[in-house]
Design a protein around this motif. Structure first.
Motif, short mmCIF file in Angstrom:
data_model
loop_
_atom_site.label_atom_id
_atom_site.label_comp_id
_atom_site.label_asym_id
_atom_site.label_seq_id
_atom_site.Cartn_x
_atom_site.Cartn_y
_atom_site.Cartn_z
N VAL A 24 3.68 -3.82 -4.97
CA VAL A 24 3.83 -4.16 -3.55
C VAL A 24 2.75 -5.17 -3.14
O VAL A 24 3.03 -6.15 -2.46
CB VAL A 24 3.72 -2.89 -2.66
N GLN A 71 3.19 7.98 -3.16
CA GLN A 71 4.25 7.02 -3.42
C GLN A 71 5.19 7.54 -4.52
O GLN A 71 6.41 7.45 -4.39
CB GLN A 71 3.61 5.70 -3.87
N ASP A 130 -2.63 1.44 2.81
CA ASP A 130 -3.69 2.45 2.71
C ASP A 130 -4.59 2.17 1.51
O ASP A 130 -5.82 2.24 1.61
CB ASP A 130 -3.07 3.85 2.53
N ALA A 131 -3.96 1.89 0.39
CA ALA A 131 -4.72 1.66 -0.84
C ALA A 131 -5.54 0.37 -0.73
O ALA A 131 -6.67 0.29 -1.23
CB ALA A 131 -3.77 1.59 -2.04
N PHE A 156 -6.81 12.18 6.67
CA PHE A 156 -6.11 10.89 6.70
C PHE A 156 -4.80 10.99 5.93
O PHE A 156 -3.74 10.55 6.39
CB PHE A 156 -7.02 9.78 6.15
N CYS A 216 -2.81 7.72 -2.71
CA CYS A 216 -1.70 6.88 -2.24
C CYS A 216 -0.65 6.72 -3.33
O CYS A 216 0.55 6.80 -3.06
CB CYS A 216 -2.21 5.50 -1.82
N SER A 226 2.46 1.33 -9.22
CA SER A 226 3.44 1.44 -8.13
C SER A 226 2.92 0.76 -6.86
O SER A 226 3.69 0.28 -6.04
CB SER A 226 3.74 2.91 -7.84
N ILE A 227 1.61 0.72 -6.70
CA ILE A 227 1.01 0.08 -5.53
C ILE A 227 0.80 -1.40 -5.81
O ILE A 227 1.01 -2.24 -4.93
CB ILE A 227 -0.31 0.78 -5.17
N VAL A 274 5.46 9.86 6.64
CA VAL A 274 6.36 9.45 5.56
C VAL A 274 7.37 10.56 5.23
O VAL A 274 8.54 10.29 4.99
CB VAL A 274 5.53 9.06 4.31
N ILE A 325 -7.14 5.68 -3.33
CA ILE A 325 -6.11 4.85 -3.97
C ILE A 325 -5.19 5.72 -4.84
O ILE A 325 -3.97 5.58 -4.83
CB ILE A 325 -6.77 3.72 -4.79
N LEU A 353 3.49 1.26 3.45
CA LEU A 353 2.44 1.99 4.13
C LEU A 353 1.35 2.42 3.15
O LEU A 353 0.15 2.22 3.38
CB LEU A 353 3.06 3.21 4.83
N MET A 354 1.79 2.99 2.01
CA MET A 354 0.82 3.46 1.01
C MET A 354 0.06 2.28 0.39
O MET A 354 -1.13 2.39 0.08
CB MET A 354 1.53 4.24 -0.10
N ALA A 355 0.74 1.14 0.21
CA ALA A 355 0.06 -0.04 -0.34
C ALA A 355 -1.02 -0.51 0.63
O ALA A 355 -2.11 -0.91 0.21
CB ALA A 355 1.08 -1.15 -0.61
N PRO A 412 7.65 3.69 3.33
CA PRO A 412 6.63 4.50 2.63
C PRO A 412 5.79 3.70 1.64
O PRO A 412 4.56 3.80 1.64
CB PRO A 412 7.46 5.59 1.94
N ASP A 413 6.45 2.88 0.82
CA ASP A 413 5.70 2.13 -0.19
C ASP A 413 4.78 1.09 0.44
O ASP A 413 3.64 0.89 -0.02
CB ASP A 413 6.66 1.42 -1.16
#
Lengths: 349, 349
Positions: free
Chosen positions: A44, B170, A133-134, B99, B166, A40-41, B107, B163, A129-131, A126-127
């Motif tokens: 992106v 997600q 972060d990762a 974090f 995240c 999922s990451i 989110v 990771i 942002l999380m990508a 959201p996606d």
């Protein structure tokens, strides 16, 4: 593959050749690292780097010019290291850079990046942002897992740099909210150093660490990259006002239309001159037509913003070269680093 | 300060005492690390941890229960390590946890955290986002700079865990967008494992690494924390429907009012029973009154969601104990870890 400064000179293309060869050396590592992300990451991240379209089909995308990885490899080489051992570190700084792009695009609400819709506009905030972060964690993971003896020191340095980049982006956002005349030039320079200089400096420092350099050489390499980065920012800001259509195609006045508080603009606004007052009046208008943009550029120039930025850029490049000479006394060995600094500041291509 | 399982037992308070003592041991490190952040980021972080008010004045705040740091120290102790050497690692996992809270609150648009307005509502989204970014890098920096021989392996593991967190967040966001009946129970369990189990497992694994444990013991410790974390999530989800007012004050039905797709709800929705259909119909309504909430809770129960979650929680705790026995054959040495697992799953306090 090994690159030497001689090769680059013989090729006669300097930085362009260096960047091409850096991408050839680093992109496979960069891509395989990104492909290790959870599905999922990864989708992106693959889109952001241009390797996939939004629907997941392959794209021949361009994952950026690779200036930061080129600095890592060139710094390692200048200090006698086998650059092939620094490829993971080079990929790590590029991941860190792209993490900041993903988040800055969200915060700045930028719709396009590298001529494509930004990740947050395609996948949602959201996606994206999380990508981001990762990707930040992935950069530090790549270093932490690298068996090279310098990897822990490099990870600590890159983590400290990421914190500085965040502070720079935060300052940038804060400035946009404040009255233009309240932002001092020193604050603005500090922000540009944190936002742009820090990662260029860190890239050089990481390369030095991978060459087993001592604390002083590492610090000098960092200072070289920082000063070159600030020179780059100043020249980028000048282009944002007066343009450089032959070379970049960026239209003159683009930053003025956007009311950007770039360094020459802040220099003009804080100059205490009548032209600075004129500029403040123009910036207080919600929109600027073509004539007002020309008047604003003229006001920046009459207030001394253009001369100041040009002089600052030259001074910063001078300081950069001094720091480089400290880190690498034999400047012939540092030729590639100089070529890259020239490239980013003059935007030759 | 050294804690032993004997102390905890003699004190007669088990996990509560352990957590108190963990906070005493770890909070000074946590606070001094947070105070090292650049000013603009520090003020957001200090507020988030409750050490400062929004205006920067001191606050006696509570920076969380410290379950994750307690797991790090207890795992290190269970495998014979001097836990004082694992204090930085314990602070690092707590920084990583916080974090995720900073970004998840953005989110999820959550207005409150630990009975105070969330950081993004006080400082705005850009500042809270950047503070979260910096806190993630700070966690990994603390490990990268720790001279302990296990620190690089711990940093790599924590980065991999971030990771996974995240990806879990997600997946959580993606589920909220989908038709409730399209989300399978397996997807939901995988999401809960990534979002909740991963960091509890990582905390135990990091403690084991700091005790110099081998790969198998580290993996078993990780599996212990993950399974206990999943048991915790299942019980938390049960409380979100049927409440546990005596112990937590959380009102019954809170998760149903919020249309949350918690594990018992998904088990019911995917049960293929008439009660599952009833629940889907109730969840399709934009708001639920008190009577509808009672009907929904009843539907979850009749569809088997309550029994399933209770059985799963028990099964997960059983597996957790099996993994723990693999990592620490002398279960007496693992008493504190068991006490913490009991605490998080039964919410005794």
């Amino acid at each position: 593959m090994t690159m030497t400064s001689t090769d680059a000179v013989v090729d006669g293309q300097g930085a362009v050749t260096l960047l091409d060869r850096t991408r050839t050396a680093v992109n496979p590592q960069l891509r395989s690292t990104v492909e290790s992300l959870p599905d999922s990451i990864r989708r992106v991240a693959m889109y952001h780097f241009g390797w996939e379209r939004a629907d997941g089909t392959p794209d021949a995308g361009q994952p950026g010019k690779a200036i930061r990885p080129a600095l890592v490899l060139a710094a390692a080489r200048a200090l006698g290291a086998d650059e092939t051992r620094a490829v993971k570190a080079a990929a790590a700084v590029e991941l860190a850079h792209n993490f900041t792009l993903l988040h800055d695009d969200i915060v700045d609400e930028d719709p396009t990046r590298r001529h494509r819709p930004t990740a947050w506009t395609v996948f949602g905030i959201p996606d994206a942002l999380m990508a981001g972060d990762a990707m930040s964690a992935l950069a530090l993971r790549l270093l932490a897992e690298d068996p090279h003896p310098a990897s822990a020191a490099a990870a600590a340095r890159l983590a400290a740099c990421i914190i500085e980049l965040c502070a720079g982006q935060q300052a940038d956002c804060a400035f946009e909210q404040r009255d233009p005349r309240e932002v001092s030039l020193d604050e603005c320079l500090a922000m540009a150093t944190a936002k742009t200089g820090a990662l260029l400096g860190c890239s050089c420092a990481v390369g030095a660490l991978y060459a087993g350099a001592g604390e002083e050489e590492v610090a000098a390499m960092d200072a070289f990259g920082r000063e070159a980065g600030l020179a780059f920012q100043l020249i980028d800001d000048l282009i944002g006002i007066w343009g450089d259509p032959e070379r970049t195609g960026k239209p003159a006045g683009a930053d003025l239309v956007a009311h950007k508080k770039s360094l020459p603009v802040v220099a003009a606004l804080t100059s205490g001159t009548p032209a600075g007052e004129e500029l403040a009046e123009l910036y207080s208008r919600p929109t600027l037509d073509a004539e007002a943009v020309r008047a604003a550029a003229d006001a920046v120039e009459r207030a001394g913003g253009r001369d100041w930025a040009q002089a600052q850029a030259a001074e910063r490049m001078g300081r950069a070269v001094e720091h480089l000479a400290q880190a690498v006394p034999d400047l012939a060995a540092a030729e590639d680093l100089l070529a890259l600094a020239e490239f980013v500041t003059r935007r030759t291509r």
